[in-house]
Write an enzyme that holds these catalytic residues in place. Structure first.
Site, PDB file in Angstrom:
ATOM      1  N   LYS A  78     -10.493  80.965  38.187  1.00 32.95           N
ATOM      2  CA  LYS A  78      -9.813  81.519  39.348  1.00 32.95           C
ATOM      3  C   LYS A  78     -10.820  81.685  40.491  1.00 32.95           C
ATOM      4  O   LYS A  78     -11.998  81.993  40.248  1.00 32.95           O
ATOM      5  CB  LYS A  78      -9.192  82.867  38.964  1.00 32.95           C
ATOM      6  N   SER A 153      -1.059  86.674  40.324  1.00 31.35           N
ATOM      7  CA  SER A 153      -1.812  85.938  41.321  1.00 31.35           C
ATOM      8  C   SER A 153      -2.600  84.759  40.740  1.00 31.35           C
ATOM      9  O   SER A 153      -3.016  83.882  41.480  1.00 31.35           O
ATOM     10  CB  SER A 153      -2.778  86.886  42.031  1.00 31.35           C
ATOM     11  N   SER A 177      -1.452  89.819  36.610  1.00 31.44           N
ATOM     12  CA  SER A 177      -1.747  88.501  37.191  1.00 31.44           C
ATOM     13  C   SER A 177      -2.213  87.422  36.237  1.00 31.44           C
ATOM     14  O   SER A 177      -2.327  86.265  36.640  1.00 31.44           O
ATOM     15  CB  SER A 177      -2.772  88.644  38.311  1.00 31.44           C
TER      16      SER A 177
HETATM   17  N1  GLN Z   1       1.491  91.215  41.087  1.00 32.55           N
HETATM   18  C1  GLN Z   1       0.664  92.367  41.066  1.00 32.55           C
HETATM   19  C2  GLN Z   1       0.251  92.736  42.461  1.00 32.55           C
HETATM   20  O1  GLN Z   1       0.660  92.075  43.353  1.00 32.55           O
HETATM   21  C3  GLN Z   1      -0.509  92.153  40.174  1.00 32.55           C
HETATM   22  C4  GLN Z   1      -1.665  91.502  40.832  1.00 32.55           C
HETATM   23  C5  GLN Z   1      -2.796  91.262  39.889  1.00 32.55           C
HETATM   24  O2  GLN Z   1      -2.690  91.521  38.694  1.00 32.55           O
HETATM   25  N2  GLN Z   1      -3.909  90.836  40.427  1.00 32.55           N
HETATM   26  O3  GLN Z   1      -0.452  93.658  42.675  1.00 32.55           O
END
Ligand code: GLN
Length: 473
Positions: A78, A153, A177
């Site tokens: 990532k 994400s 994410s």
């Molecule tokens: N979807 C969640 C958010 O927008 C989780 C993001 C993540 O785990 N980095 O905060």
């Protein structure tokens, strides 16, 4: 017969040792697939050139009988995980031209294990989002239906693995994410116990929530990759030693806690059917289903969306156009800050910085931040009590299958994606998403996932039960 890029880590490691495959052939198969499919999927923000020296060294190690199964395996990272000398943009214009000056601890460990790095993957800006639509460089697409999101994400990592561009990948999980994109693309995603994996070299989002985790084609691979990256690290004082939490004695028969009272409105009917069918199959295979009550879980999402932006606003404060990152100059120092941050950050990042600054401000910290922090402690106690009668807690990973681009443009509807995943981050407990059968939408088979949470440092039960799901689904 699988092509090399379609293999799991374990299958590729076996083929390399059987001399049925060379490291070069494996690299070339992944790199060719990545170059061919990336213009459509946008899973990678950058595909690296072959590192000939690393490929040759990996082959030599394998020829000499090196037992590291990751040796010679191409992996995707990532874009918020630092690799020395490479760009690390965290999906943001702010860090578009930032080059990492050191390796993240996980990268160091993988390098030592002989792994190869294919490229850096697309993500929502600073890991804020559930679809990659907040990437400053255009969204990644779901390989199962390119009109739909891959989740986020870590959506780029998930799409790269699901489309067989990479053998496996690392993502980061602050509120889901790793697990949510894994569910939306039909692969396995693990969020380790907080402190199990070093965050040194991970661009921070919410420091008390973030963990790096594997995205893989099988539970066995997730286990292997987790073992390779975990461990106490002097560069991250929040990493924990083995045995910090009491070991859980789990027999063959896993007690699966099901919070039925939370499984009603807002969950897709087909997902509930598949979830219940998987639980029934696990029960037939000898596992036990028990009812558990987690009343405070209803407030977990609200607590997360107070604590996370508070930490985001703190972590992103350093990106001010002076130290590093995008810099725009105005007439005064304040104008420098305002212009740099307005131009460098996307809409969602700005929204969360504002929210976080608000909940930490002197007039509101008691009403919002401290309340949310108290809810976090209650959640931890509640899960602790549930774990007296269950070894894991089961949920569907997401309330619905992958959605279409633009479908959740209202931020709150996007936040609801995280309803089942955020609690593991708030409590620091490990959790896994394992694919179930697919559901049909508009003529396309879309993957869905089952989610298990375990007590701190009880990843072992997640791998055992995840393996059982792979057998019964
Ligand atoms: N979807 C969640 C958010 O927008 C989780 C993001 C993540 O785990 N980095 O905060």
């Amino acid at each position: 017969m699988k092509t090399p890029n379609e293999m799991t880590i374990v299958e590729a490691a076996r083929a390399l040792r059987a001399r049925a495959l060379t490291v070069r052939e494996l690299w070339d198969a992944c790199a060719a697939a990545a170059h061919a499919k990336n213009p459509e999927l946008r899973a990678f923000l950058e595909i690296f050139d072959a590192d000939d020296a690393a490929i040759t060294t990996a082959q030599k190690r394998i020829d000499a009988g090196d037992p590291s199964l990751l040796c010679g395996i191409p992996l995707a990272l990532k874009d918020n995980i630092l690799t020395e000398g490479k760009t690390a943009s965290a999906g943001s214009k702010m860090l578009e031209n930032y080059h990492a000056t050191y390796d993240a601890t996980v990268v160091k460990k993988l390098r030592n294990a002989g792994a190869l790095f294919l490229g850096r993957t697309n993500m929502d800006e600073f890991a804020m989002g559930s679809s990659t639509e907040h990437s400053a460089f255009g969204a990644a697409k779901n390989p199962h239906d390119i009109s739909r999101v891959p989740g986020g994400s870590s959506g780029g990592s998930a799409a790269a693995v699901a489309a067989n561009l990479s053998i496996a990948a690392l993502g980061s999980d602050t509120g889901g994410s790793v697990r949510q994109p894994a569910a939306h693309t039909g692969i396995v995603g693990l969020k380790p116990t907080y402190g199990a994996v070093s965050r040194s070299g991970l661009i921070a989002m919410g420091s008390s929530l973030d963990q790096i985790g594997p995205l893989t084609k099988s539970v066995e691979d997730a286990h292997l990759l987790y073992e390779a990256v975990r461990g106490i690290d002097p560069l991250d004082s929040t990493t924990i030693p083995d045995g910090l939490y009491p070991p859980r004695d789990v027999s063959q028969n896993v007690r699966i806690g099901v919070p039925r009272h939370l499984l009603h409105d807002g969950i897709d009917a087909d997902i509930l059917i598949a979830f219940n069918a998987a639980l029934a199959a696990l029960a037939s295979a000898g596992h036990t289903l028990v009812d558990v009550e987690l009343p405070t879980s209803a407030y977990a999402l609200a607590a997360y969306y107070v604590i996370m932006p508070a930490e985001v606003s703190t972590n992103l404060a350093r990106l001010d156009g002076i130290r590093y990152g995008h810099a725009a100059r105005g007439e005064t120092l304040l104008e420098d800050y305002v212009r740099s941050r307005t131009e460098g950050f996307g809409e969602e990042a700005r929204r969360r910085v504002l929210l976080g600054t608000f909940v930490l401000s002197s007039g509101y910290i008691d009403a919002y931040y401290r309340k949310a922090d108290a809810a976090r402690a209650v959640l931890r106690r509640e899960y602790g009590a549930a774990f007296a009668k269950a070894d894991v807690i089961a949920f569907p990973t997401t309330p619905s299958p992958a959605f279409r681009f633009g479908e959740k443009s209202d931020p709150v509807s996007m936040y609801l994606e995280d309803i089942f995943t955020v609690t593991a981050n708030l409590t620091g407990m490990p959790a896994i998403s394992v694919p179930l059968q697919t559901v049909l939408r508009d003529g396309k088979q879309l993957p869905i996932g089952i989610h298990f949470t375990a007590p701190h440092q009880a990843e072992g039960v997640l791998f055992a039960l995840g393996g059982a799901v792979e057998k019964v689904r």
